[in-house]
Scaffold this motif. Structure first.
Motif, PDB file in Angstrom:
ATOM      1  N   ILE A  43       0.831  -1.210   0.000  1.00 43.92           N
ATOM      2  CA  ILE A  43       0.000   0.000   0.000  1.00 43.92           C
ATOM      3  C   ILE A  43       0.865   1.259   0.000  1.00 43.92           C
ATOM      4  CG2 ILE A  43      -1.984  -1.137   1.093  1.00 43.92           C
ATOM      5  CD1 ILE A  43      -1.243   0.244   3.725  1.00 43.92           C
ATOM      6  N   SER A  44       0.257   2.362  -0.441  1.00 43.01           N
ATOM      7  CA  SER A  44       0.947   3.655  -0.451  1.00 43.01           C
ATOM      8  C   SER A  44       0.857   4.279   0.942  1.00 43.01           C
ATOM      9  CB  SER A  44       0.280   4.581  -1.463  1.00 43.01           C
ATOM     10  OG  SER A  44      -1.038   4.882  -1.015  1.00 43.01           O
ATOM     11  N   ASP A  46      -0.358   7.172   1.620  1.00 44.05           N
ATOM     12  CA  ASP A  46      -1.711   7.758   1.715  1.00 44.05           C
ATOM     13  C   ASP A  46      -2.729   6.731   2.190  1.00 44.05           C
ATOM     14  OD1 ASP A  46      -0.873  10.176   0.893  1.00 44.05           O
ATOM     15  OD2 ASP A  46      -1.936  10.184  -1.035  1.00 44.05           O
ATOM     16  N   GLU A  47      -2.644   5.526   1.648  1.00 42.79           N
ATOM     17  CA  GLU A  47      -3.574   4.462   2.058  1.00 42.79           C
ATOM     18  C   GLU A  47      -3.334   4.062   3.512  1.00 42.79           C
ATOM     19  OE1 GLU A  47      -4.498   1.902  -1.956  1.00 42.79           O
ATOM     20  OE2 GLU A  47      -2.398   1.994  -1.315  1.00 42.79           O
ATOM     21  N   LYS A  50      -4.897   6.535   5.753  1.00 41.13           N
ATOM     22  CA  LYS A  50      -6.347   6.361   5.811  1.00 41.13           C
ATOM     23  C   LYS A  50      -6.698   5.178   6.736  1.00 41.13           C
ATOM     24  CE  LYS A  50     -10.195   6.106   2.603  1.00 41.13           C
ATOM     25  NZ  LYS A  50     -10.555   5.396   1.363  1.00 41.13           N
ATOM     26  N   PHE A  51      -5.960   4.094   6.565  1.00 40.83           N
ATOM     27  CA  PHE A  51      -6.222   2.896   7.379  1.00 40.83           C
ATOM     28  C   PHE A  51      -6.030   3.176   8.867  1.00 40.83           C
ATOM     29  CE2 PHE A  51      -4.886  -1.036   9.478  1.00 40.83           C
ATOM     30  CZ  PHE A  51      -6.009  -1.816   9.207  1.00 40.83           C
ATOM     31  N   CYS A  65       2.670   4.925   9.667  1.00 35.62           N
ATOM     32  CA  CYS A  65       2.182   4.904   8.277  1.00 35.62           C
ATOM     33  C   CYS A  65       3.323   4.690   7.284  1.00 35.62           C
ATOM     34  CB  CYS A  65       1.417   6.189   7.973  1.00 35.62           C
ATOM     35  SG  CYS A  65      -0.053   6.343   9.019  1.00 35.62           S
ATOM     36  N   SER A  69       3.575   1.106   4.940  1.00 36.42           N
ATOM     37  CA  SER A  69       3.685   1.227   3.484  1.00 36.42           C
ATOM     38  C   SER A  69       5.110   0.943   2.998  1.00 36.42           C
ATOM     39  CB  SER A  69       3.239   2.628   3.048  1.00 36.42           C
ATOM     40  OG  SER A  69       3.977   3.634   3.713  1.00 36.42           O
ATOM     41  N   PHE A 132     -12.293  -1.858   3.881  1.00 38.94           N
ATOM     42  CA  PHE A 132     -11.153  -1.072   3.394  1.00 38.94           C
ATOM     43  C   PHE A 132     -10.333  -1.877   2.392  1.00 38.94           C
ATOM     44  CE2 PHE A 132      -6.844   0.584   3.499  1.00 38.94           C
ATOM     45  CZ  PHE A 132      -7.048   1.961   3.482  1.00 38.94           C
TER      46      PHE A 132
END
Ligand code: ADP
Ligand code: MG
Length: 136
Positions: A43-44, A46-47, A50-51, A65, A69, A132
């Motif tokens: 995942i990036s 940004d993702e 969000k998570f 984060c 990622s 998600f």
């Protein structure tokens, strides 16, 4: 009365990097969890943000984060009776040093940030987290 639940489990980058995903999946299966769906992905940031939005105000949010990622992860829907609480128990304490013997984090975790697995902490979050990753 039966209480079959689904919960979201993530094998985090530190464990995938050490090629532990099959071993950890076997641990879950031996404990009675059915792996209903699974996928490996990267995942990036940004993702990841969000998570982990619930942790936005924590001092470790940015590092967390960046870490989630940083490499491939394996996300799974685990199913069994009382899956949510049983998975939390089987994962062990957030800090592997404080986790009980026999738990995943005690066995495989390296440190509080590299603690090998994520698991939903309640029914509402399990639904949000499953959506998600698996809503199509
Ligand atoms: P858990 O994963 O056990 O549900 P939390 O939801 O409290 O724990 O935190 C999410 C993740 O953030 C943890 O799994 C861990 O990787 C990281 N984390 C939690 N607390 C700290 C901390 N004090 N320092 C660094 N990372 C932390
Ligand atoms: Mg949590």
């Amino acid at each position: 009365m039966s209480n079959i639940e689904q919960t979201l489990s993530i094998i985090k980058p530190d464990a995938v990097e050490r090629n532990l995903q099959d071993q950890i999946k076997t641990e879950f299966k031996n404990k009675g969890f059915e792996i209903v769906k699974e996928k490996k992905l990267h995942i990036s940031k940004d993702e990841a943000e969000k998570f982990y939005k619930v942790h936005e105000s924590k001092p470790f949010y940015n590092d967390l984060c960046t870490y989630l990622s940083s490499g491939p992860i394996v996300v799974m829907i685990l199913q069994k009776e009382n899956a949510i609480l049983d998975n939390r128990k089987f994962m062990g304490a957030t800090n592997p040093q404080e986790a009980e013997v026999g738990t995943i984090r005690k066995k495989y975790g390296i440190s509080i940030d590299k603690n090998s697995v994520h698991g939903s902490d309640n029914l509402e979050n399990s639904k949000i987290e499953i959506d998600f990753f698996f809503k199509d």
